[in-house]
Write an enzyme that holds these catalytic residues in place. Structure first.
Site, PDB file in Angstrom:
ATOM      1  N   ASP A 164      -1.751  10.862  -1.635  1.00 12.76           N
ATOM      2  CA  ASP A 164      -2.109   9.840  -2.622  1.00 12.76           C
ATOM      3  C   ASP A 164      -2.513  10.452  -3.953  1.00 12.76           C
ATOM      4  O   ASP A 164      -2.494   9.792  -4.987  1.00 12.76           O
ATOM      5  CB  ASP A 164      -3.236   8.961  -2.076  1.00 12.76           C
ATOM      6  CG  ASP A 164      -2.749   8.263  -0.814  1.00 12.76           C
ATOM      7  OD1 ASP A 164      -2.832   8.882   0.262  1.00 12.76           O
ATOM      8  OD2 ASP A 164      -2.235   7.148  -0.923  1.00 12.76           O
TER       9      ASP A 164
ATOM     10  N   ARG B  96      -7.406   0.056  -6.739  1.00  9.05           N
ATOM     11  CA  ARG B  96      -7.647   1.079  -5.704  1.00  9.05           C
ATOM     12  C   ARG B  96      -7.861   2.426  -6.383  1.00  9.05           C
ATOM     13  O   ARG B  96      -7.088   2.803  -7.260  1.00  9.05           O
ATOM     14  CB  ARG B  96      -6.484   1.138  -4.702  1.00  9.05           C
ATOM     15  CG  ARG B  96      -6.397  -0.122  -3.832  1.00  9.05           C
ATOM     16  CD  ARG B  96      -5.505   0.067  -2.631  1.00  9.05           C
ATOM     17  NE  ARG B  96      -6.045   1.013  -1.675  1.00  9.05           N
ATOM     18  CZ  ARG B  96      -5.356   1.469  -0.635  1.00  9.05           C
ATOM     19  NH1 ARG B  96      -4.114   1.079  -0.423  1.00  9.05           N
ATOM     20  NH2 ARG B  96      -5.896   2.334   0.205  1.00  9.05           N
TER      21      ARG B  96
ATOM     22  N   ARG C   5       0.865  -1.180   0.000  1.00  5.61           N
ATOM     23  CA  ARG C   5       0.000   0.000   0.000  1.00  5.61           C
ATOM     24  C   ARG C   5       0.899   1.226   0.000  1.00  5.61           C
ATOM     25  O   ARG C   5       2.114   1.111   0.048  1.00  5.61           O
ATOM     26  CB  ARG C   5      -1.009  -0.006   1.165  1.00  5.61           C
ATOM     27  CG  ARG C   5      -0.648  -0.716   2.421  1.00  5.61           C
ATOM     28  CD  ARG C   5       0.440  -0.112   3.233  1.00  5.61           C
ATOM     29  NE  ARG C   5       0.225   1.294   3.440  1.00  5.61           N
ATOM     30  CZ  ARG C   5       1.169   2.169   3.651  1.00  5.61           C
ATOM     31  NH1 ARG C   5       2.432   1.797   3.691  1.00  5.61           N
ATOM     32  NH2 ARG C   5       0.908   3.443   3.828  1.00  5.61           N
ATOM     33  N   GLY C   6       0.268   2.410  -0.028  1.00  2.80           N
ATOM     34  CA  GLY C   6       1.057   3.636  -0.180  1.00  2.80           C
ATOM     35  C   GLY C   6       1.157   3.941  -1.674  1.00  2.80           C
ATOM     36  O   GLY C   6       1.484   3.062  -2.480  1.00  2.80           O
TER      37      GLY C   6
HETATM   38  O1  MRU Z   1      -4.461   3.308   2.350  1.00  5.94           O
HETATM   39  P1  MRU Z   1      -2.982   3.416   2.237  1.00  5.94           P
HETATM   40  O2  MRU Z   1      -2.221   2.839   3.384  1.00  5.94           O
HETATM   41  O3  MRU Z   1      -2.464   2.967   0.893  1.00  5.94           O
HETATM   42  O4  MRU Z   1      -2.781   4.972   2.299  1.00  5.94           O
HETATM   43  C1  MRU Z   1      -1.762   5.593   1.719  1.00  5.94           C
HETATM   44  C2  MRU Z   1      -0.917   6.212   2.686  1.00  5.94           C
HETATM   45  O5  MRU Z   1      -0.155   5.554   3.348  1.00  5.94           O
HETATM   46  C3  MRU Z   1      -0.944   7.609   2.821  1.00  5.94           C
HETATM   47  O6  MRU Z   1      -2.051   8.296   2.736  1.00  5.94           O
HETATM   48  C4  MRU Z   1       0.350   8.251   2.586  1.00  5.94           C
HETATM   49  O7  MRU Z   1       0.482   9.285   3.438  1.00  5.94           O
HETATM   50  C5  MRU Z   1       0.577   8.647   1.147  1.00  5.94           C
HETATM   51  S1  MRU Z   1       1.523   7.475   0.272  1.00  5.94           S
HETATM   52  C6  MRU Z   1       3.173   8.045   0.400  1.00  5.94           C
END
Ligand code: MRU
Length: 366
Positions: A244, A90, A53-54
């Site tokens: 994101d 996603r 994720r991320g």
């Molecule tokens: O739902 P996730 O864990 O994929 O969310 C993304 C994140 O971890 C964040 O929002 C993050 O701060 C941005 S990705 C570098």
């Protein structure tokens, strides 16, 4: 970055040269498990179930997903099938679309017989580019931390608050929000990080705390509701979060709860920075609140929590009154007016259209 002294990236190619291997983030912080991905469907599911994720790592993993898709079917139809399957995984992180467009644009003009090898090569380049980009974000963010330190008495600790995990686990390496933190710490500056636990999936408590701890960066995990209090009491020098998707006008979508931190930062005169690689900027979008799709995830993420029992066993328990309805918005949008600056690989932009376009003239209008 390192886990128990051993350098890792979050994604790499296995010894057979075709299997993709990733750190399974659903098992952290309790177990370090490497998961092999052997097919397009393996990749799609691992993005959906948040094994990875991320935003930047989702993009990098999807790039390898296209390569695995090419192992099955290198025709134009195979290319389209892989692209569409991965695109559905996603909705909020725009790095996914960026990486898939990049891979499709690169592979489509090639003869089908050349596509498989080319896809692996381009996916590896995308991973290496992510590492370079994050290192540059680190250097640009370090200059901001140094400027803040220069205004404090010599030897003071710089307190940085972060939300969710925009660390190296959210990218291929370094992280976005954490890259300046690691660089400042490695340089010998006194840094302390307030880590928001980040309900409902606790990426702060389980992932950011894990990686900061393994790198030796002093940090404290706080419940999500604590940020306003510590800002009010002068215990936060700056906020750095990831994103994101950021619009061309500087509106920032990030993990749910980020907006509330930005409001508290504004009210307390705490600078609020967003660290982002340029593939996270969506130049098509103008108004983040109106236009950025916000992922809604399963109610079980709110009604249940997973942790380690005293016996050492990992268990999931129910924490919400049975039958109560639940809403689980994965992200929120922080309007540009609350953002002090965007730390990118090319420099720091003000959160507005002109400043972003000046840093990325080649992409504005795309
Ligand atoms: O739902 P996730 O864990 O994929 O969310 C993304 C994140 O971890 C964040 O929002 C993050 O701060 C941005 S990705 C570098």
């Amino acid at each position: 970055m390192k886990i128990d002294g051993k350098p890792y990236r979050t994604i790499w190619l296995g010894k057979d040269g075709t299997t993709v291997e990733v750190i399974d983030q659903t098992r952290l912080p309790f177990e370090l498990v490497v998961k092999p991905l052997k097919s397009l469907e393996d990749v799609a599911v691992c993005i959906e179930d948040m094994t990875v994720r991320g935003a930047p790592l989702i993009g990098a993993t999807a790039a390898y997903g296209m390569a695995l898709g090419m192992a099955g079917d290198t025709s134009d139809k195979g290319l389209a099938t892989a692209y569409e399957r991965l695109m559905r995984t996603r909705p909020t992180a725009v790095n996914l679309r960026w990486a898939l467009d990049e891979m499709r644009g690169f592979l489509a003009p090639l003869a089908p017989g050349e596509r498989r090898a080319a896809a692996y090569k381009r996916a590896a380049e995308i991973c290496d580019e992510d590492v370079e980009i994050n290192a540059a974000i680190g250097r640009n963010g370090l200059a901001i931390i140094e400027a803040i330190a220069a205004k404090k008495p010599a030897g003071s600790t710089i307190n940085i608050l972060t939300h969710c995990n925009a660390g190296w686990l959210a990218t291929v390496d370094w992280g976005t929000a954490t890259a300046p933190i690691y660089m400042a710490h490695d340089k010998g500056m006194k840094i302390h990080v307030w880590v928001d636990e980040t309900r409902p999936r606790n990426q702060g408590a389980s992932l950011t705390a894990f990686e900061l701890g393994h790198h030796g960066v002093p940090h404290t995990v706080i419940p999500d509701n604590t940020g306003g209090h510590v800002m009010q009491h002068g215990m936060v020098d700056m906020v750095i979060v990831g994103t994101d998707r950021t619009t061309r006008t500087g509106d920032v979508a990030n993990k749910i709860g980020t907006y509330l931190k930005a409001l508290a930062a504004k009210d307390n005169g705490v600078p609020f920075y967003v660290a982002l690689p340029s593939p996270t900027i969506d130049f098509k979008l103008e108004d983040g609140v109106r236009d950025i799709p916000i992922e809604q995830r399963s109610p079980e993420e709110v009604t249940h929590m997973t942790g380690r029992l005293a016996s050492g066993a990992i268990a999931t328990v129910e924490i919400v009154a049975s039958g109560s309805p639940v809403a689980n918005y994965g992200f929120d949008v922080t309007p540009a007016r609350l953002v002090t600056g965007l730390i990118t690989e090319k420099g720091v932009a003000a959160a507005n259209e002109a400043s972003i376009a000046k840093l990325f003239p080649e992409r504005s209008g795309s």
